[in-house]
Design an enzyme around this catalytic site. Structure first.
Site, PDB file in Angstrom:
ATOM      1  N   GLY A  10       0.596  -1.238  -0.032  1.00  0.00           N
ATOM      2  CA  GLY A  10      -0.060  -0.016   0.178  1.00  0.00           C
ATOM      3  C   GLY A  10       0.946   1.171   0.154  1.00  0.00           C
ATOM      4  N   ASN A  32      -2.935  -8.560   0.827  1.00  0.00           N
ATOM      5  CA  ASN A  32      -3.955  -9.260  -0.172  1.00  0.00           C
ATOM      6  C   ASN A  32      -4.238  -8.523  -1.530  1.00  0.00           C
ATOM      7  OD1 ASN A  32      -5.685  -7.180   0.690  1.00  0.00           O
ATOM      8  ND2 ASN A  32      -7.187  -8.562   1.579  1.00  0.00           N
ATOM      9  N   LEU A  33      -3.768  -7.384  -1.528  1.00  0.00           N
ATOM     10  CA  LEU A  33      -3.879  -6.530  -3.005  1.00  0.00           C
ATOM     11  C   LEU A  33      -5.403  -5.877  -3.171  1.00  0.00           C
ATOM     12  CD1 LEU A  33      -1.623  -8.561  -5.219  1.00  0.00           C
ATOM     13  CD2 LEU A  33      -0.793  -6.757  -3.708  1.00  0.00           C
ATOM     14  N   ASP A  58      -4.527 -13.104   2.726  1.00  0.00           N
ATOM     15  CA  ASP A  58      -5.303 -11.956   3.612  1.00  0.00           C
ATOM     16  C   ASP A  58      -5.004 -12.517   4.896  1.00  0.00           C
ATOM     17  OD1 ASP A  58      -7.724 -11.092   5.064  1.00  0.00           O
ATOM     18  OD2 ASP A  58      -8.362 -10.646   2.967  1.00  0.00           O
ATOM     19  N   SER A 124      -4.255   6.050  13.726  1.00  0.00           N
ATOM     20  CA  SER A 124      -5.129   7.178  13.190  1.00  0.00           C
ATOM     21  C   SER A 124      -5.227   8.314  13.960  1.00  0.00           C
ATOM     22  CB  SER A 124      -5.969   6.612  12.092  1.00  0.00           C
ATOM     23  OG  SER A 124      -6.829   7.809  11.428  1.00  0.00           O
ATOM     24  N   THR A 126      -7.951   9.862  13.776  1.00  0.00           N
ATOM     25  CA  THR A 126      -9.262   9.805  13.617  1.00  0.00           C
ATOM     26  C   THR A 126      -9.792   9.301  14.782  1.00  0.00           C
ATOM     27  OG1 THR A 126      -9.527   7.689  12.569  1.00  0.00           O
ATOM     28  CG2 THR A 126      -9.613   9.686  11.073  1.00  0.00           C
ATOM     29  N   TYR A 148     -14.404   3.331  10.798  1.00  0.00           N
ATOM     30  CA  TYR A 148     -12.880   3.387  10.484  1.00  0.00           C
ATOM     31  C   TYR A 148     -12.328   3.694  11.705  1.00  0.00           C
ATOM     32  CZ  TYR A 148      -8.280   4.855   9.091  1.00  0.00           C
ATOM     33  OH  TYR A 148      -7.108   4.967   8.989  1.00  0.00           O
ATOM     34  N   LYS A 152      -9.799   1.395  14.743  1.00  0.00           N
ATOM     35  CA  LYS A 152      -8.519   1.909  15.028  1.00  0.00           C
ATOM     36  C   LYS A 152      -8.478   1.893  16.660  1.00  0.00           C
ATOM     37  CE  LYS A 152      -6.374   2.044  11.160  1.00  0.00           C
ATOM     38  NZ  LYS A 152      -5.196   1.083  10.606  1.00  0.00           N
ATOM     39  N   LEU A 199      -7.576  14.648   0.063  1.00  0.00           N
ATOM     40  CA  LEU A 199      -7.670  16.000  -0.669  1.00  0.00           C
ATOM     41  C   LEU A 199      -6.368  16.023  -1.670  1.00  0.00           C
ATOM     42  CD1 LEU A 199      -8.110  19.048  -1.154  1.00  0.00           C
ATOM     43  CD2 LEU A 199      -6.626  19.454   0.624  1.00  0.00           C
ATOM     44  N   ARG A 291     -19.123  19.377   5.009  1.00  0.00           N
ATOM     45  CA  ARG A 291     -19.367  17.999   5.470  1.00  0.00           C
ATOM     46  C   ARG A 291     -19.742  17.746   6.850  1.00  0.00           C
ATOM     47  NH1 ARG A 291     -14.513  14.891   2.400  1.00  0.00           N
ATOM     48  NH2 ARG A 291     -13.345  16.103   4.043  1.00  0.00           N
TER      49      ARG A 291
END
Length: 346
Positions: A10, A32-33, A58, A124, A126, A148, A152, A199, A291
């Site tokens: 990734g 796992n692509l 995976d 993250s 987040t 998401y 995490k 972005l 948003r």
């Protein structure tokens, strides 16, 4: 002894593989692509002039993961593998919890079985509660606002419980802010599936002509130009943070969180302006409504990573934009071959 990198094909994983290999580590990659390309690993080999094994599996496939640990002497793991789009996580939350939580449980079980207790986890920013406080430190309240981020956060808590149960574990929880840029060679970079969620790749795809214009969400925030301000960090600085974290977990025990950010923010319009300068292309944009859930300002307090990891982001906005543009302009289709290139192979 090798470092296992899950999700190593990734965006952040491939750049971290470059840093690890250039630092002299052996790496083993599992991916796992599903949201990456094996071509990125071929280019990592090209950049580093190093070979390494790759397993297209995976982490949900426990028996196959076992085979990797049986085939290699693993000393530590950098764990990137997982689903990562906020919007998609809201639409299919169960898939996110399965991919992110179960895969990490499988990984930790296999690590424990093989007495591998050094882990760097890709978390993250987040996980933090929404705030307009500006700089966010690691002790800031946690309250992720989407599946998401919650996945995490749950993994962080799970890994802390793992350390409490067995103090031999050493775990670094790296909370990223907004990764941008690419390797300066232009050989590897960010390759989102479909329309970008972030972005920077959206801007670069507008600049290269793949997308017509950029939509700026909100022009009435209480910031100097009305657009949201975020902490953008060069992916090579981020990759170097993982190298520093590996050094840390090899020499200590515990489960510690670290922010990886620059400590300053740039607005959306500042990002657009910087990309215009580096790309010498126009980037048309339209300001639309905010948003839901977005905040005005968010940037890291990176002092803990500086003090404990000996890490500091060194690349500025111009370099972030120049490297992102070099990647996009040299690879307008990312890792996918154009129709012309495909025809040349026939």
């Amino acid at each position: 002894m090798a470092i296992l990198v899950t999700g190593g094909a990734g965006y952040i994983g491939s750049h971290t593989c470059v840093e690890l290999l250039n630092a002299g580590y052996d790496v083993v990659v599992v991916d796992n692509l599903s949201n990456s390309s094996e071509e990125s690993l071929a280019r990592v080999r090209q950049i580093t002039k190093r070979e390494f094994p790759f397993y297209p599996i995976d982490l949900l496939e426990l028996s196959k993961l076992e085979q990797v640990f049986e085939a290699h002497e693993i000393e530590a793991v950098v764990h990137f593998a997982g689903s990562k789009a906020v919007g998609e996580s809201v639409a299919i939350p169960l898939k996110y919890y399965e991919n992110n939580l179960i895969s990490t449980i499988n990984l930790c079980q296999v690590m424990q079985k093989h007495d591998v207790k050094r882990l760097v986890f890709s978390s993250s920013a987040t996980v933090y509660a929404p705030t307009d406080a500006g700089a966010i430190s690691e002790d800031f309240p946690l309250a992720a606002s989407n599946p998401y981020g919650r996945s995490k956060w749950m993994i962080e808590e799970m890994l802390r419980d793992l350390f409490i149960s067995d103090p031999a574990w050493s775990i670094a929880l790296l909370r990223y802010f907004n990764p941008v840029g690419a390797h300066p060679s232009g050989l590897i970079g960010e390759h989102p599936n479909g329309k970008p969620n972030n972005l920077t790749p959206y801007i670069t795809q507008v600049a290269v002509g793949k997308l017509d214009k950029l939509y700026v969400f909100g022009g009435d925030y209480p910031t100097h130009d009305g657009t949201g301000v975020r902490d953008y960090i060069h992916v090579m600085d981020l990759a170097n943070g993982h190298l520093k974290a590996i050094e840390r977990v090899k020499s200590t025990t515990g489960a510690e969180a670290y922010n990886l950010g620059t400590g300053r923010g740039y607005s959306v319009l500042e990002m657009i302006h910087a990309f215009r300068i580096e790309s010498e292309r126009d980037i048309p944009y339209t300001v639309v409504d905010r948003r839901p859930g977005d905040i005005a300002v968010c940037y890291a307090d990176p002092s803990k990573a500086r003090d404990k990891l000996g890490w500091l982001a060194t690349r500025g906005l111009a370099e972030m934009c120049a490297d992102a543009w070099r990647w996009q302009s040299q690879n307008p289709n990312g890792y996918e071959k154009s129709e012309q290139e495909k025809m040349q192979l026939i």
